[in-house]
Motif scaffolding. Structure first.
Motif, PDB file in Angstrom:
ATOM      1  N   TRP A  85       1.046  -1.234  -0.034  1.00  0.00           N
ATOM      2  CA  TRP A  85       0.164  -0.114  -0.090  1.00  0.00           C
ATOM      3  C   TRP A  85       0.811   1.218   0.112  1.00  0.00           C
ATOM      4  O   TRP A  85       0.356   2.310  -0.161  1.00  0.00           O
ATOM      5  N   GLU A  86       2.184   1.154   0.195  1.00  0.00           N
ATOM      6  CA  GLU A  86       3.045   2.220  -0.074  1.00  0.00           C
ATOM      7  C   GLU A  86       3.320   2.565  -1.459  1.00  0.00           C
ATOM      8  O   GLU A  86       3.700   3.739  -1.715  1.00  0.00           O
ATOM      9  N   ARG A  87       2.973   1.928  -2.525  1.00  0.00           N
ATOM     10  CA  ARG A  87       3.274   1.951  -3.741  1.00  0.00           C
ATOM     11  C   ARG A  87       2.462   3.094  -4.430  1.00  0.00           C
ATOM     12  O   ARG A  87       2.920   4.013  -5.113  1.00  0.00           O
ATOM     13  N   PRO A  88       1.280   3.365  -4.044  1.00  0.00           N
ATOM     14  CA  PRO A  88       0.375   4.452  -4.612  1.00  0.00           C
ATOM     15  C   PRO A  88       0.937   5.842  -4.446  1.00  0.00           C
ATOM     16  O   PRO A  88       0.907   6.642  -5.411  1.00  0.00           O
ATOM     17  N   ALA A  89       1.572   6.134  -3.282  1.00  0.00           N
ATOM     18  CA  ALA A  89       2.231   7.349  -2.816  1.00  0.00           C
ATOM     19  C   ALA A  89       3.343   7.455  -3.739  1.00  0.00           C
ATOM     20  O   ALA A  89       3.488   8.851  -4.228  1.00  0.00           O
ATOM     21  N   ASP A  90       4.019   6.871  -4.237  1.00  0.00           N
ATOM     22  CA  ASP A  90       5.117   6.901  -5.121  1.00  0.00           C
ATOM     23  C   ASP A  90       4.265   7.640  -6.540  1.00  0.00           C
ATOM     24  O   ASP A  90       5.008   8.472  -7.112  1.00  0.00           O
ATOM     25  N   LEU A  91       3.466   7.237  -7.088  1.00  0.00           N
ATOM     26  CA  LEU A  91       2.920   7.721  -8.304  1.00  0.00           C
ATOM     27  C   LEU A  91       2.452   9.265  -8.129  1.00  0.00           C
ATOM     28  O   LEU A  91       2.464  10.132  -9.167  1.00  0.00           O
ATOM     29  N   THR A  92       1.755   9.528  -6.933  1.00  0.00           N
ATOM     30  CA  THR A  92       1.563  10.859  -6.694  1.00  0.00           C
ATOM     31  C   THR A  92       2.868  11.853  -6.525  1.00  0.00           C
ATOM     32  O   THR A  92       2.797  12.767  -7.094  1.00  0.00           O
TER      33      THR A  92
END
Length: 274
Positions: A85-92
């Motif tokens: 769930w830490e991955r989406p923040a990378d896209l932001t």
């Protein structure tokens, strides 16, 4: 691009986590929009070069992320595989940077395998808190990966290291980024642990493609479930004999990837303004 997320801390080293990003620029000075790509677990941004190059040829600016701790282009860490769930923040982080430095407006997202979940998360998909509790109590909410037979013990150790309350809060967080106007999910993962309500609330156009013989992520609980619950999702199998890795960059998947592009390119072309 060597970006960093100053809002988080890196695992097992001081400072913020890196958000290493590969960028494909179209030949023309003005491009359609930005498309951000997310790789599968243990993969790398370069694995999606086949998709990035095709999108770039269509006039899109393309950014592909190497997810910290879960990319073969850096050290693989257990946190990278367990705390997906830490991955989406990378896209932001990538959209924040690109919109400040490039002439780009709207953005879209595409992801493969665990990257498919990542794409769904920035569109609004969220982890179900009750299912997460069951997972950490040892129930087989998600399949055990062949390369991590001791995953239950590993997860328990990680949760103890970082604290159950802190892990739970991050896991069930809302990582939706309204700047993403459409998404593509390929051979997608993690759907069994996502909440029905969050998937049903996604209000962006979504294209879902999977293989009928996927040996890693069962289509019945992943691709088919994403398609059934996301309103208006365009989902279908690419063939009953198509496996998981044909969507990656293996030579045997060239024909499948070509067929995927025949769906993905017009999907993004129609939705992203010039």
């Amino acid at each position: 691009m060597n970006l960093f997320d100053e809002t988080r801390r890196a695992w097992r080293r001081p400072g913020p986590p890196p958000v290493r990003t590969l960028l494909w620029r179209p030949k023309q000075d003005r491009w359609r929009s930005l498309v951000v790509l997310s790789h599968g677990s243990g993969g790398a941004a370069a694995n999606l070069g086949w998709l990035a190059e095709a999108l770039c040829d269509e006039g899109f600016l393309v950014a592909a992320v190497d997810h910290h701790g879960n990319s073969s282009d850096e050290e693989l860490l257990p946190e990278g595989a367990a705390f997906w769930w830490e991955r989406p923040a990378d896209l932001t982080v990538v959209v924040d940077h690109v919109q400040m430095t490039e002439k780009v407006g709207s953005a879209a997202v595409a992801g493969y395998s665990l990257g498919g979940y990542t794409a769904a998360a920035v569109l609004g998909a969220r982890v179900d808190a009750a299912k997460l509790r069951r997972l950490y109590d040892g129930e087989p909410v998600l399949p055990i990966p062949p390369d991590r037979p001791d995953i239950v013990t590993e997860n328990a150790e990680l949760v103890a290291r970082y604290g159950r309350a802190a892990v739970d809060a991050r896991a069930v967080g809302d990582y939706r980024d309204r700047r993403f106007v459409a998404g593509v999910l390929l051979a997608q993962a993690i759907c069994p642990i996502l909440s029905d309500a969050s998937l049903s609330a996604i209000d962006r156009p979504v294209l879902v493609r999977w293989g009928g013989a996927d040996e890693v992520e069962a289509p019945e609980v992943n691709g088919q479930r994403y398609t059934r619950l996301i309103p208006g999702a365009d989902g279908r199998s690419m063939g009953q004999h198509v496996g998981h890795f044909e969507f990656g960059d293996i030579p045997d998947g060239a024909a499948v990837r070509s067929e995927v592009l025949a769906d993905v390119l017009p999907f993004f072309r129609a939705l992203l303004a010039d």
